[in-house]
Design a protein around this motif. Structure first.
Motif, PDB file in Angstrom:
ATOM      1  N   LEU A  78       0.854  -1.196   0.000  1.00  0.00           N
ATOM      2  CA  LEU A  78       0.000   0.000   0.000  1.00  0.00           C
ATOM      3  C   LEU A  78       0.884   1.237   0.000  1.00  0.00           C
ATOM      4  CD1 LEU A  78      -2.969  -0.538   2.487  1.00  0.00           C
ATOM      5  CD2 LEU A  78      -3.124   0.356   0.178  1.00  0.00           C
ATOM      6  N   ASP A  79       0.652   2.152  -0.941  1.00  0.00           N
ATOM      7  CA  ASP A  79       1.471   3.355  -0.985  1.00  0.00           C
ATOM      8  C   ASP A  79       0.918   4.429  -0.046  1.00  0.00           C
ATOM      9  OD1 ASP A  79      -0.257   5.388  -2.730  1.00  0.00           O
ATOM     10  OD2 ASP A  79      -0.421   3.407  -3.630  1.00  0.00           O
ATOM     11  N   GLU A 138       0.195   7.540  -0.518  1.00  0.00           N
ATOM     12  CA  GLU A 138      -0.890   8.365  -1.050  1.00  0.00           C
ATOM     13  C   GLU A 138      -2.245   7.688  -0.846  1.00  0.00           C
ATOM     14  OE1 GLU A 138      -2.335  10.488  -5.252  1.00  0.00           O
ATOM     15  OE2 GLU A 138      -0.504   9.284  -5.183  1.00  0.00           O
ATOM     16  N   THR A 139      -2.305   6.400  -1.094  1.00  0.00           N
ATOM     17  CA  THR A 139      -3.558   5.659  -0.898  1.00  0.00           C
ATOM     18  C   THR A 139      -3.966   5.664   0.557  1.00  0.00           C
ATOM     19  OG1 THR A 139      -3.094   4.219  -2.800  1.00  0.00           O
ATOM     20  CG2 THR A 139      -4.673   3.412  -1.170  1.00  0.00           C
ATOM     21  N   ASN A 199      -5.243   9.034   1.585  1.00  0.00           N
ATOM     22  CA  ASN A 199      -6.573   9.259   1.032  1.00  0.00           C
ATOM     23  C   ASN A 199      -7.640   8.591   1.895  1.00  0.00           C
ATOM     24  OD1 ASN A 199      -8.470  10.157  -1.012  1.00  0.00           O
ATOM     25  ND2 ASN A 199      -8.571   8.039  -1.678  1.00  0.00           N
ATOM     26  N   SER A 206     -12.083   1.902   3.506  1.00  0.00           N
ATOM     27  CA  SER A 206     -11.159   0.888   2.984  1.00  0.00           C
ATOM     28  C   SER A 206     -11.903  -0.162   2.179  1.00  0.00           C
ATOM     29  CB  SER A 206     -10.400   0.234   4.141  1.00  0.00           C
ATOM     30  OG  SER A 206      -9.625   1.189   4.840  1.00  0.00           O
ATOM     31  N   ALA A 219     -12.823   1.061  -1.142  1.00  0.00           N
ATOM     32  CA  ALA A 219     -11.657   1.173  -2.031  1.00  0.00           C
ATOM     33  C   ALA A 219     -11.084  -0.185  -2.437  1.00  0.00           C
ATOM     34  CB  ALA A 219     -10.570   2.014  -1.355  1.00  0.00           C
TER      35      ALA A 219
END
Length: 200
Positions: free
Chosen positions: A21-22, A24-25, A28, A142, A145
């Motif tokens: 998981l980066d 940025e994600t 967000n 989550s 997403a």
């Protein structure tokens, strides 16, 4: 995804496949969860994102060696802030800016909040309540997403505090693992509203 689908599909997933998981994600998802309600908009939540191998090992040891902590892409340490009310002047200024209250009500608001939080019971209740509202929103965001989560209370609170140098005014409310995975068995039964709701 329709909201009803998010609610129906969200499960407490305890086994994860490798997935990175980066930042940025993650940010967000945290921003979405931060839309959660809180008393006086004090936003009592703080979060530590345990994502490195070192952090995962610490949590693994502090959570009775539950393997999902190592398998998950990350684990959120959800904290409630006992001192969140100390930001009430900034909150009041923001409310005035957004026309929620007139400027002449600022001092009264600050006084009311400070009086309420003189009670250590109120401080703790609101810290945990705010953090928990945030946590549920984070799990739903989550799920929407495409990520699986699992809330955890099975951990040594003091060990988490010590290992992650958590300040005294922050209370660990729960851990939430996140990553890619699914629950394949049937959902356990839910009690229908008519058995737990009372109308008066």
């Amino acid at each position: 995804m329709e909201f009803k689908e998010v609610l129906e599909q969200r499960r407490s997933v305890k086994s994860y496949e490798p997935y990175e998981l980066d930042k940025e994600t993650i940010n967000n998802l945290l921003d979405q969860a931060a839309l959660s309600p809180s008393a006086w908009n004090l936003q009592q939540w703080k979060v530590i994102v345990a994502q490195s191998d070192e952090a995962k090992e610490k949590l693994y040891q502090a959570s009775n060696k539950q393997i999902k902590v190592k398998e998950a892409s990350a684990t959120f340490i959800i904290l409630g802030d006992l001192k969140a009310h100390e930001t009430i002047e900034d909150v009041a200024d923001d409310w005035i800016e957004h026309n929620h209250i007139p400027a002449d009500k600022k001092d009264g608001l600050i006084s009311s909040v400070n009086t309420f939080f003189e009670s250590t019971t109120n401080q703790r209740d609101e810290a945990v309540r705010g953090a928990s509202l945030f946590a549920m929103s984070l799990m739903l965001a989550s799920e929407n997403a495409g990520f699986a989560t699992c809330p955890m209370i099975g951990f040594n609170k003091q060990a988490v505090i010590d290992e992650f140098n958590i300040e005294d005014h922050l209370v660990p409310a729960m851990l939430i693992t996140i990553g890619k995975g699914e629950m394949t068995n049937d959902r356990a039964s839910r009690i229908p509203a008519e058995t737990f709701a009372k109308f008066e």
